[in-house]
Scaffold this motif. Structure first.
Motif, PDB file in Angstrom:
ATOM      1  N   GLY A  50       0.821  -1.199   0.000  1.00 42.03           N
ATOM      2  CA  GLY A  50       0.000   0.000   0.000  1.00 42.03           C
ATOM      3  C   GLY A  50       0.855   1.248   0.000  1.00 42.03           C
ATOM      4  N   ALA A  51       0.213   2.409  -0.163  1.00 44.77           N
ATOM      5  CA  ALA A  51       0.956   3.652  -0.268  1.00 44.77           C
ATOM      6  C   ALA A  51       0.069   4.829   0.107  1.00 44.77           C
ATOM      7  N   VAL A  52       0.711   5.977   0.261  1.00 41.76           N
ATOM      8  CA  VAL A  52      -0.004   7.219   0.543  1.00 41.76           C
ATOM      9  C   VAL A  52       0.456   8.286  -0.437  1.00 41.76           C
ATOM     10  N   ALA A  53      -0.385   9.274  -0.652  1.00 39.95           N
ATOM     11  CA  ALA A  53      -0.035  10.427  -1.476  1.00 39.95           C
ATOM     12  C   ALA A  53      -0.570  11.677  -0.797  1.00 39.95           C
ATOM     13  N   VAL A  54       0.037  12.814  -1.129  1.00 42.16           N
ATOM     14  CA  VAL A  54      -0.316  14.072  -0.465  1.00 42.16           C
ATOM     15  C   VAL A  54      -0.611  15.144  -1.510  1.00 42.16           C
ATOM     16  N   VAL A  55      -1.848  15.612  -1.540  1.00 40.93           N
ATOM     17  CA  VAL A  55      -2.195  16.785  -2.339  1.00 40.93           C
ATOM     18  C   VAL A  55      -1.969  17.995  -1.448  1.00 40.93           C
ATOM     19  N   ALA A  56      -0.883  18.709  -1.698  1.00 46.82           N
ATOM     20  CA  ALA A  56      -0.523  19.885  -0.900  1.00 46.82           C
ATOM     21  C   ALA A  56      -1.024  21.139  -1.612  1.00 46.82           C
ATOM     22  N   TYR A 117      -8.482   4.755  -2.666  1.00 50.75           N
ATOM     23  CA  TYR A 117      -8.790   3.975  -3.864  1.00 50.75           C
ATOM     24  C   TYR A 117      -7.848   2.788  -3.996  1.00 50.75           C
ATOM     25  N   SER A 118      -8.252   1.832  -4.803  1.00 51.01           N
ATOM     26  CA  SER A 118      -7.413   0.677  -5.129  1.00 51.01           C
ATOM     27  C   SER A 118      -6.837   0.906  -6.511  1.00 51.01           C
ATOM     28  N   GLY A 123      -5.579  -7.068 -10.087  1.00 54.63           N
ATOM     29  CA  GLY A 123      -4.314  -7.786 -10.062  1.00 54.63           C
ATOM     30  C   GLY A 123      -3.393  -7.449  -8.913  1.00 54.63           C
ATOM     31  N   SER A 124      -3.800  -6.537  -8.024  1.00 50.47           N
ATOM     32  CA  SER A 124      -2.909  -6.107  -6.948  1.00 50.47           C
ATOM     33  C   SER A 124      -3.711  -5.772  -5.705  1.00 50.47           C
ATOM     34  N   THR A 125      -3.077  -5.988  -4.535  1.00 44.68           N
ATOM     35  CA  THR A 125      -3.711  -5.603  -3.277  1.00 44.68           C
ATOM     36  C   THR A 125      -3.425  -4.154  -2.924  1.00 44.68           C
ATOM     37  N   GLU A 126      -2.729  -3.414  -3.797  1.00 45.19           N
ATOM     38  CA  GLU A 126      -2.317  -2.051  -3.457  1.00 45.19           C
ATOM     39  C   GLU A 126      -3.511  -1.148  -3.181  1.00 45.19           C
ATOM     40  N   ALA A 127      -3.531  -0.588  -1.976  1.00 43.61           N
ATOM     41  CA  ALA A 127      -4.523   0.397  -1.587  1.00 43.61           C
ATOM     42  C   ALA A 127      -3.815   1.728  -1.426  1.00 43.61           C
ATOM     43  N   GLU A 200      -7.358  10.682  10.500  1.00 40.38           N
ATOM     44  CA  GLU A 200      -7.147   9.422  11.211  1.00 40.38           C
ATOM     45  C   GLU A 200      -8.261   8.407  10.956  1.00 40.38           C
ATOM     46  N   THR A 201      -9.105   8.639   9.947  1.00 43.33           N
ATOM     47  CA  THR A 201     -10.203   7.720   9.647  1.00 43.33           C
ATOM     48  C   THR A 201      -9.678   6.300   9.457  1.00 43.33           C
ATOM     49  N   PRO A 202     -10.322   5.288  10.059  1.00 43.29           N
ATOM     50  CA  PRO A 202      -9.882   3.895   9.864  1.00 43.29           C
ATOM     51  C   PRO A 202      -9.846   3.530   8.387  1.00 43.29           C
ATOM     52  N   TRP A 203      -8.961   2.578   8.074  1.00 46.30           N
ATOM     53  CA  TRP A 203      -8.732   2.198   6.676  1.00 46.30           C
ATOM     54  C   TRP A 203      -8.804   0.672   6.552  1.00 46.30           C
ATOM     55  N   PRO A 204     -10.002   0.108   6.579  1.00 42.58           N
ATOM     56  CA  PRO A 204     -10.135  -1.356   6.565  1.00 42.58           C
ATOM     57  C   PRO A 204      -9.723  -2.010   5.254  1.00 42.58           C
ATOM     58  N   HIS A 205      -9.634  -1.231   4.174  1.00 45.94           N
ATOM     59  CA  HIS A 205      -9.321  -1.820   2.872  1.00 45.94           C
ATOM     60  C   HIS A 205      -7.820  -1.855   2.585  1.00 45.94           C
TER      61      HIS A 205
END
Length: 218
Positions: A50-56, A117-118, A123-127, A200-205
């Motif tokens: 998984g990964a994160v991105a930042v719209v600054a 989003y996924s 083909g990938s578990t990347e969230a 801090e919203t939970p991220w079950p996916h």
């Protein structure tokens, strides 16, 4: 009134699971999965952390985009600061704050959850979790992170959000974090930021850990 539309968790029986490739960041596993009774198909899955991105966004509603070479695509792409969730025990918000600091020499005092989003659900578990960062503060030169490899020379550009939207819709920008993040930010702004969620919203996916019962990573 109908219930809000939402994806629902689901499971199918995996008859057999085989490790196809073990990599430094992600693995590839082959699942023999029973979609329906008696109907078994093989699906190869990239097991991604998984990964994160930042719209600054700055006070003038300009978005920060950085150009980075992406070898599989064969493109130098304009994209927001982003990074893998590859630090054990690090939550998504902390990872996003770290990436903004390391890649853009910025900190933010206001963080919101913009969109999840996924990237490739077939083909990938990347969230991917995209945060909105505002009230930005530049990191003093003496405290900046020393970047290396391809991150050492990433050009940066502050682009008015409307221009970024136009660049996405006219086919100029292709990075998924840019496309999703820019369009989500524009739509959230148009709605008076009412769609934003707590950072801090939970991220079950987030990651399924499909290899956990096969060959755990050391």
């Amino acid at each position: 009134m109908s219930a809000p539309l939402a994806d629902e968790p689901a499971r199918r029986t995996v008859r057999e699971r085989r490790l196809v490739h073990r990599g430094p960041i992600w693995d590839v596993v082959a699942d023999d999965v029973e979609l329906d009774p008696g109907v078994v198909v093989t699906r190869e899955v990239i097991d991604h952390p998984g990964a994160v991105a930042v719209v600054a966004l700055d006070p003038d509603d300009r978005v920060l985009l950085q150009r980075q070479y992406r070898h599989p695509a064969g493109l130098e792409m304009w994209e927001p600061p982003a990074g893998l969730l590859d630090v054990v025990g690090e939550d998504a918000l902390t990872a996003a704050q770290r990436e903004l600091y390391e890649e853009a020499d910025l900190r933010a005092t206001r963080w919101d959850l913009l969109v999840d989003y996924s990237t490739t659900p077939g083909g990938s578990t990347e969230a991917l979790r995209v945060f909105l960062a505002r009230d930005l503060v530049e990191v003093p030169a003496a405290e900046r992170f020393e970047r290396e490899h391809e991150e050492a020379g990433m050009p940066a550009r502050w682009l008015p959000l409307e221009e970024a939207v136009d660049a996405v819709l006219t086919g100029g920008l292709h990075n998924p974090n840019t496309v999703v993040g820019v369009l989500a930010a524009a739509q959230a702004r148009a709605r008076g930021w009412s769609t934003l969620r707590p950072a801090e919203t939970p991220w079950p996916h987030r990651r399924r850990h499909v290899m956990a019962d096969v060959d755990p990573r050391a």
